[in-house]
Enzyme design. Structure first.
Site, short mmCIF file in Angstrom:
data_model
loop_
_atom_site.label_atom_id
_atom_site.label_comp_id
_atom_site.label_asym_id
_atom_site.label_seq_id
_atom_site.Cartn_x
_atom_site.Cartn_y
_atom_site.Cartn_z
CG HIS A 291 1.26 15.26 48.01
ND1 HIS A 291 0.28 14.37 48.42
CD2 HIS A 291 0.62 16.19 47.25
CE1 HIS A 291 -0.88 14.74 47.92
NE2 HIS A 291 -0.71 15.83 47.22
CE1 TYR A 292 -2.57 21.58 51.28
CE2 TYR A 292 -2.76 20.49 53.41
CZ TYR A 292 -3.01 21.57 52.59
OH TYR A 292 -3.68 22.66 53.09
CB SER A 293 1.82 17.27 55.48
OG SER A 293 0.47 16.95 55.73
#
Length: 209
Positions: A122-124
């Site tokens: 989700h961060y990427s």
């Protein structure tokens, strides 16, 4: 020249402000609460919240460095609001103010979130969407995609080839700040995306300028 540092109270942001002040600049530090320690370094401190309307923080700024991050201890909601939405809104404000360079401190894995660590996918994804928004904005941009960040002393040595060994995909926060400071003085870095890890070359060799 006035450079706005978004995320000025983060570790990379504080190091970058110190570096810019030491070379005779007076960067503008965007923070959510008074930061006398940044003013003491020589920065102009402006109070603004990345999750609110912060457009006025860019008044009179020529360049922007986005080094803000939600942090590993927060949930996916903050990652979306800060790392993606905050960054995208910063790009939009920068367009309106016609800044001459936007330096995005992104992350390894943003080029292909499907092939990165599942735990931080989700961060990427958020980083990729923010990077893509900047690339398609028409702004003069430079994107740095550092590997895993460490608090070790700066090495002054870099590589833009991301090692296949994930344990070797590391770089010190001080070196990331140095790379951002370098890019601000090198127009030839505009329009480029740089994977960034500690390596064996000085910045002018590693970044090819």
């Amino acid at each position: 020249m006035t450079t706005l540092i978004i995320g000025a109270n983060g570790q990379i942001g504080q190091i970058l402000i110190k570096q810019l002040c030491e070379r005779g600049e007076r960067p503008r530090a965007m923070v959510r609460a008074p930061a006398p320690h940044l003013a003491e370094l020589g920065a102009e401190v402006v109070i603004a919240d990345l999750e609110q309307d912060f457009g006025e923080a860019l008044n009179g700024c020529d360049k922007v460095v986005f080094s803000a991050g939600s942090g590993a201890s927060t949930g996916a909601d903050k990652t979306i609001l800060v790392d993606m939405w905050g960054a995208m809104r910063a790009v939009d404000y920068a367009q309106r103010h016609r800044v001459t360079q936007f330096v995005m401190i992104s992350s390894r894995g943003a080029e292909d979130p499907d092939n990165g660590p599942a735990a931080i996918k989700h961060y990427s994804v958020c980083k990729k969407l923010a990077d893509d928004h900047l690339r398609h904005s028409g702004l003069p941009y430079t994107i740095l995609r550092p590997g895993r960040l460490t608090n070790e002393p700066a090495t002054g040595l870099f590589s833009t080839t991301m090692p296949s060994d994930k344990d070797a995909q590391v770089i010190t926060r001080e070196d990331v700040a140095s790379a951002a400071a370098y890019c601000l003085t090198k127009p030839a870095t505009i329009g480029n995306i740089y994977p960034l890890v500690n390596g064996s070359n000085p910045l002018d060799t590693a970044l090819g300028h």
